[in-house]
Scaffold this active site. Structure first.
Site, short mmCIF file in Angstrom:
data_model
loop_
_atom_site.label_atom_id
_atom_site.label_comp_id
_atom_site.label_asym_id
_atom_site.label_seq_id
_atom_site.Cartn_x
_atom_site.Cartn_y
_atom_site.Cartn_z
N LYS A 16 49.69 41.42 60.42
CA LYS A 16 49.74 42.87 60.67
C LYS A 16 51.17 43.42 60.79
O LYS A 16 51.39 44.51 61.31
CB LYS A 16 48.93 43.30 61.90
CG LYS A 16 47.48 42.86 61.95
CD LYS A 16 46.73 42.96 60.68
CE LYS A 16 46.44 44.36 60.21
NZ LYS A 16 45.72 44.33 58.90
N HIS A 58 44.43 53.78 64.35
CA HIS A 58 44.18 52.92 65.52
C HIS A 58 43.39 53.68 66.58
O HIS A 58 43.55 54.89 66.71
CB HIS A 58 45.52 52.48 66.13
CG HIS A 58 46.33 51.62 65.21
ND1 HIS A 58 47.61 51.21 65.51
CD2 HIS A 58 46.05 51.09 63.99
CE1 HIS A 58 48.08 50.47 64.52
NE2 HIS A 58 47.17 50.39 63.59
#
Ligand SMILES: Nc1ncnc2c1ncn2[C@@H]1O[C@H](COP(=O)(O)OS(=O)(=O)O)[C@@H](OP(=O)(O)O)[C@H]1O
EC number: 2.8.2.-
Length: 424
Positions: free
Chosen positions: A169, A379
């Protein structure tokens, strides 16, 4: 006879001029169709020959175009982002890493060891979820071969001379795709996971996964889980002592949320980030054994790599700068790899809809392209108090990491700021 006689009657009645025009137009039509069919049958072999003999052509532009054509089919599946989304099988445990780190910050290491105590039911549940995710998103031999089989036979398959070893990530896909624009870089699209999951298959298996390269081209791969795999440094070292290692790092708090967001997208039933992040939230005990948090303790993982490789063989890319200044980061990466600075700001444009830089002309296409929808996800909103505590948790490790790498990534400045992790 009857035919001829009727023809002569016909010719005698029709003026000679018209007859001449008629015959001429018939001839022209015939000639046109003959040429067309000839061209169609020649067209493909001509291109083939051109490609085949193309390596003799010295003009730079022609050669680049040629190379593009040669390899254009080798990248099928690269943007099948789902194949890239798999959970790292980090075999590292903090305890074992700390054991190996005799000289490393005893105090903080002790503290981490205390944090990494026995698993509770939530961790077990999470581990099971991760395990399932691992199975679903593992690259199977067939998937890898599907990609590799498309590879042209030109050149020679070689073991990689450079690997993007992490971090999960961090922005590893964006970096690899930008590097693949470079004519002297050839990379396998999927993550081979050789040094963590497939090591027993042997180096020949690994080499066979690689695309063929011409002289002067670098073979690369990316598998972000290597960075946190205990055996990876030793294994990679035994393959090639002089290998170049690239690590894309990102604020560990944002990275953890990104990691969690990925898991959540597959398993919406998992507990909240806030629940998973703590062993005991009231006591403020952070669960450093949760892989989403453990991966971000970069200094600990880096220690293992430094036992095998000098810093000069490692290059750290800022995941944050890769988004705001991709060309700047690419210049440094190309320098590190000893490549001509070919990938520059001309290759990127900022796509407002995506909210990220995208490539004007990726390796396998002439059309502009952004990364898939699994890159640059929104997110979930995380409790700001949890974010603050995590920043505090990571601070000593980040400091140590800056010291070890000689680079200040300035993640502390993001503390309290409206980090990308809280965008919604
Ligand atoms: N150009 C561009 N386009 C899209 N996304 C970009 C880009 N550059 C960096 N990033 C960041 O890359 C994050 C995903 O990192 P990785 O590719 O390393 O993920 S993975 O480990 O391979 O799954 C991804 O994380 P999320 O935003 O959390 O999805 C992005 O922030």
């Amino acid at each position: 006879m009857a035919f001829w006689s009727s023809t002569s009657v016909f010719t005698s009645k029709v003026p000679r001029k018209i007859l001449f025009m008629f015959t001429l137009s018939l001839s022209v039509t015939y000639l046109f169709y003959s040429l067309m069919s000839c061209y169609n049958s020649l067209q493909f072999p001509l291109q083939e020959n051109y490609l085949y003999h193309g390596r003799l052509v010295t003009e730079e532009t022609t050669f680049v175009t040629l190379r593009e054509k040669l390899y254009s089919t080798s990248s099928q599946g690269y943007f099948d982002e789902e194949l890239d989304e798999r959970t790292a099988t980090e075999q590292t445990t903090i305890v074992s890493t700390v054991k190996n780190n005799a000289g490393f910050e005893g105090r903080t290491a002790e503290w981490v060891r205390a944090q990494a105590a026995p698993t509770n039911s939530i961790t077990a549940m999470h581990t099971a979820a991760m395990e399932r995710e691992h199975q679903e998103f593992s690259t199977t031999d067939n998937e890898l071969r599907r990609v590799v089989n498309c590879t042209s036979d030109y050149g020679e398959k070689k073991l990689p001379q450079a690997i993007i070893i992490g971090v999960k990530k961090g922005g590893t896909r964006a970096l690899l795709e930008a590097l693949r624009v470079h004519p002297d870089v050839r990379a396998v699209g999927n993550e081979p996971h050789f040094f963590d999951r497939n090591y027993e298959k042997g180096l020949d298996w690994y080499r066979d996964l690689m695309p063929s390269t011409l002289e002067g081209q670098i073979t690369m791969e990316k598998t972000p889980s290597y960075f946190v795999t205990t055996n990876a440094p030793k294994r990679i070292h035994s393959m090639a002592k002089d290998i170049k290692l690239i690590i894309v790092v990102r604020n560990p708090v944002t990275r953890a949320i990104s990691d969690y967001t990925q898991t959540l997208s597959k398993k919406p039933e998992i507990p909240s980030f806030e629940v998973l992040a703590f062993k005991n939230r009231t006591l403020g005990l952070i669960d450093a054994s949760w892989s989403a948090l453990r991966i971000g303790i970069y200094a600990l993982h880096l220690e293992s790599w430094m036992q095998y490789f000098p810093l000069s063989q490692m290059h750290f890319v800022s995941g944050e700068r890769l988004i705001v200044d991709p060309a700047g980061e690419m210049a440094k990466v190309q320098d590190f790899l000893g490549l001509k600075r070919i990938v520059t700001d001309k290759h990127f444009y900022f796509n407002k809809t995506k909210g990220f830089p995208c490539l004007k002309k990726p390796e396998d296409s002439s059309a502009p392209r952004c990364l898939g929808k699994s890159k640059g996800r929104t997110h979930p909103k995380i409790d700001p108090d949890v974010i603050r505590r995590l920043h505090k948790f990571y601070k000593p490790f980040n400091m140590m990491f800056y010291q070890m790498t000689g680079q200040n990534f300035q993640w502390e400045l993001e503390e309290g700021a409206d980090s990308p992790s809280s965008r919604d």
